[in-house]
Write an enzyme that holds these catalytic residues in place. Structure first.
Site, short mmCIF file in Angstrom:
data_model
loop_
_atom_site.label_atom_id
_atom_site.label_comp_id
_atom_site.label_asym_id
_atom_site.label_seq_id
_atom_site.Cartn_x
_atom_site.Cartn_y
_atom_site.Cartn_z
N MET B 17 0.85 -1.20 0.00
CA MET B 17 0.00 0.00 0.00
C MET B 17 0.88 1.25 0.00
O MET B 17 2.02 1.22 0.45
CB MET B 17 -0.89 0.03 1.24
CG MET B 17 -1.91 -1.08 1.29
SD MET B 17 -3.18 -0.77 2.53
CE MET B 17 -2.29 -0.60 4.03
N CYS B 18 0.29 2.34 -0.45
CA CYS B 18 0.96 3.64 -0.46
C CYS B 18 1.44 3.98 0.95
O CYS B 18 0.69 3.78 1.89
CB CYS B 18 -0.04 4.70 -0.93
SG CYS B 18 0.54 6.37 -0.70
N PRO B 19 2.62 4.46 1.20
CA PRO B 19 3.61 4.93 0.21
C PRO B 19 4.69 3.89 -0.10
O PRO B 19 5.73 4.24 -0.63
CB PRO B 19 4.24 6.11 0.94
CG PRO B 19 4.30 5.65 2.37
CD PRO B 19 3.09 4.77 2.57
N ASP B 44 -1.33 -1.31 -6.10
CA ASP B 44 -1.92 -0.07 -5.61
C ASP B 44 -2.06 0.89 -6.81
O ASP B 44 -1.05 1.34 -7.36
CB ASP B 44 -1.00 0.55 -4.55
CG ASP B 44 -1.59 1.81 -3.93
OD1 ASP B 44 -2.43 2.45 -4.59
OD2 ASP B 44 -1.20 2.16 -2.80
#
Lengths: 410, 80, 211
Positions: B17-19, B44
């Site tokens: 997932m981000c980041p 993502d």
């Protein structure tokens, strides 16, 4: 640069600090009563992990004006990797000294002196870059949203379901994170709540805040504020991101003269309100397993969302349980403050997450609901590291499961 | 066409997932020499924007980025 | 008031230096900017500040006090000893304690305050965590205030003279502007910031539990 190299820090740096920071600098009497409040110390009782010790490192630098590369580097390391800015220590200090605030200021000094972790500064600059050249990214963003919209249509079974973007006259500007998990469940929620909403072009997270750089933080927020004003929305609703909520709801209004001409709420508050008004069809049997909620520090202790998540989860799951301690007394998961983005500190953050892992284990719950992506990444890693055997879910995603079960039976 | 670009390093960022995709790319770019290329896949969808924005910030080049179903496939060249 | 008494004169000068020092330090604090906070509060700042000074300070409301009952008690006794000494110092400017009916009643508070101060010094040396936190000022301030309590104790029991008490008080007052003792004034600022921060956000006082 050698460790002895002196870094130029403005002569009046200390004088220009805001009053709340100056108060926190002056008031500590080093009684040590904050010691056990820190999750770092709780998992590894070293003096370095005492909140007051961390603050003393910063105080010493300012007192002695010791702006050498070596000292500022050591301070940066402490401010970024030994503190997640959770502020649990503030709650327990007999005088109310805000050590979290001091660590944020120390981070800002580290950024200004070039001793902060490069990746965190890069992440802040990446967000700013996205705001500076919207047109370059617009097409890709819209293409992405179209694909997600298709998923929303499949999940709702409604070919008319949409993810509105750039909708003038919308009531709500929803600011998500960049992942699909942060956009699809809220889109389904708004669909069934018949909300007049639009999705922000920008992501909620703000690494400017995490690095204690108000200028960068403001530029990141500015993108969203301008968008909200341009679209004329009544409120900004922030997705499941702890520091983004704390920033937009509580911190950022101070950076804009007169504050915001719109309201700021978390999606958790929106759901709690909809549930209390009986506007969401919910079938708890969609979430039959024992569920606990992790209080993200930026949502609870620093955000004030103590009861709203509980109102939501009690309505959406069959077996809701509590960790102990919880709410404003909850332990940080160890993943806050941006530490998850620095791979060199992975083992440190696993160690710092031990109290949270033990809390989770003690409940016997199979599902941990986390309403903050930083925490979500951390608890995922804790799950693997401490073999917790849990599933991790978002709060909107949990509510949407209950909605879909009530509406569609699946 | 993806097969025309020769990658020196391949990364699987799927499930992150981000980041984290940006974090991994930022780390990996330091391990290749200027001119070399990193090929990566991620799930993502945010990387569609985050990677080009990161490249602009750091002065590197996104040679190609495209969505292939739920996978985002991209190539980044180190320029600095 | 005896202006021919040198220790009295020293005390008056020390009072000017000490209190003036606190005022200067508070003025410096107020010189820092305090931007307005336009975010709409959940709880009125007034209500949360009142809470911060009252219920919020009760021992069972603070994890630190729950975990360290003895330390909390020691702190309370030390501060009671200090405040009693201040009251006594004020009275002693006008009337000698020996002629002050009931002044000996101060002795239990002063005795316990002295023991608390002495214990605090020992713990500061013995405890490894406190050793990591200590600055020289922590010892100097603590020893000086413990001595003022001790001299006050001796004074009310007529063991030592008023001049000894004034001497100890003068030492504290002369050192005060450079010490951590002004936390007695900063305390109010810190509590206000604390109350406003958590109060605006609706964390304190905590909302009624939904479960």
């Amino acid at each position: 640069m050698t460790p002895e190299t002196q870094i130029k820090v403005p002569e009046d740096y200390k004088k220009k600090l805001p009053r709340d920071v100056a108060i926190a600098l002056e008031t500590c009497v080093r009684c040590g009563l904050c010691t056990e409040s820190c999750h770092y110390y709780k998992s590894n009782p070293k003096s370095d992990f005492i909140p007051a010790y961390r603050a003393e490192v910063f105080r010493r630098i300012l007192r002695k004006k010791d702006y050498s590369e070596k000292s500022l580097g050591a301070m940066s390391d402490i401010a970024f990797s030994n503190c997640t800015l959770c502020r649990r220590c503030v709650m327990t200090c007999p005088l109310g000294v805000d050590t979290g605030l001091l660590m944020r200021e120390a981070r800002g000094l580290a950024v200004a002196s070039g001793t902060a972790p490069e990746i965190l500064v890069q992440l802040a600059d990446t967000a700013i870059s996205r705001g500076e050249d919207i047109e370059i990214f617009r097409e890709m963003f819209l293409e992405n949203i179209k694909a997600l919209e298709e998923e929303v249509r499949q999940l709702t079974g409604d070919p008319q379901a949409v993810i509105p973007v750039d909708k003038k006259g919308a009531d709500i500007l929803f600011v998500a994170l960049s992942g699909a998990h942060s956009i699809i469940p809220p889109s389904i929620l708004f669909h069934y709540a018949k909300a007049n909403w639009t999705l922000s072009f920008f992501e909620a997270s703000n690494y400017g805040v995490l690095i204690g750089d108000k200028d960068r933080a403001k530029r990141i927020v500015q993108r969203i504020v301008d968008e909200a004003k341009r679209l004329g929305v009544k409120e900004i609703v922030v997705g499941e991101c702890g520091h983004a909520y704390n920033t937009l709801r509580w911190e950022a209004p101070k950076w804009f003269d007169g504050g915001f001409p719109f309201r700021v709420r978390s999606i958790i508050e929106v759901m709690a309100h909809l549930i209390q008004e009986g506007r969401l069809p919910l079938d708890k049997s969609a979430n039959p397993e024992p569920v606990i909620y992790h209080d993200a520090c930026n949502l609870t202790r620093n955000g004030g969302l103590l009861e709203e998540p509980r109102i939501v989860l009690r309505a959406a799951v069959k077996d809701y349980r509590e960790m102990s301690p919880n709410r404003d007394d909850s332990y940080c998961c160890g993943g806050g403050g941006g530490i998850i983005a620095v791979p060199e500190w992975d083992s440190k953050r696993m160690e710092a997450g031990k109290p949270k892992a033990e809390q989770i284990k003690a409940t016997g719950a199979k599902v941990v609901i986390v309403a903050c992506d930083n925490c979500r990444i951390q608890i995922n890693d804790l799950n693997e590291h401490y073999k917790l055997g849990i599933n991790i879910g978002g709060i909107t995603e949990t509510v949407v499961k209950a909605i879909l079960k009530a509406v569609k039976g699946s | 066409m993806a097969e025309e670009i020769k990658a020196n390093v391949t990364l699987n960022l799927e499930g992150l997932m981000c980041p984290m995709p940006v974090v991994r790319i930022s780390k990996a770019i330091k391990d290749v020499v200027v001119g070399e290329v990193i090929e990566a896949t991620a799930t993502d969808p945010g990387v569609l924007i985050d990677i080009p924005a990161w490249a602009r910030t750091t002065g590197n080049e996104v040679i190609k980025i495209e969505r292939e179903g739920k996978i985002v496939h991209f190539f980044v060249r180190r320029l600095k | 008031m005896d202006f021919t008494n040198p220790s009295y004169l020293v005390l008056i000068v020390s009072l000017v230096v000490g209190l003036g020092g606190i005022l200067v330090r508070v003025a410096m604090l107020l010189g820092h900017s305090a931007p307005k906070d336009p975010s709409p509060p959940r709880v009125s700042p007034f209500k949360s500040i009142v809470y911060a000074y009252t219920i919020g300070m009760l021992p069972w409301k603070k994890e630190s006090a729950r975990l360290h009952k003895l330390v909390y008690l020691r702190g309370v006794l030390l501060h009671l000893g200090v405040f009693t000494s201040i009251v006594l110092l004020w009275l002693s400017l006008f009337v000698d304690a020996k002629s002050l009916y009931g002044s000996v009643a101060f002795s239990p508070l002063l005795g316990l305050g002295f023991l608390a101060g002495l214990a605090a010094v020992i713990v500061r040396i013995a405890d490894k965590n406190l050793r990591a936190l200590n600055r020289p000022d922590d010892f100097i301030s603590l020893i000086l205030v413990t001595l003022i309590i001790l001299s006050a104790f001796g004074y009310v029991l007529s063991i030592t003279s008023r001049e000894v008490f004034w001497g100890a008080a003068s030492a504290v007052l002369l050192y005060l502007p450079w010490s951590k003792i002004p936390h007695v004034a900063y305390f109010f600022f810190a509590k206000n910031v604390f109350g406003i921060y958590f109060g605006r956000r609706g964390v304190m006082p905590a909302p009624k539990k939904s479960i």
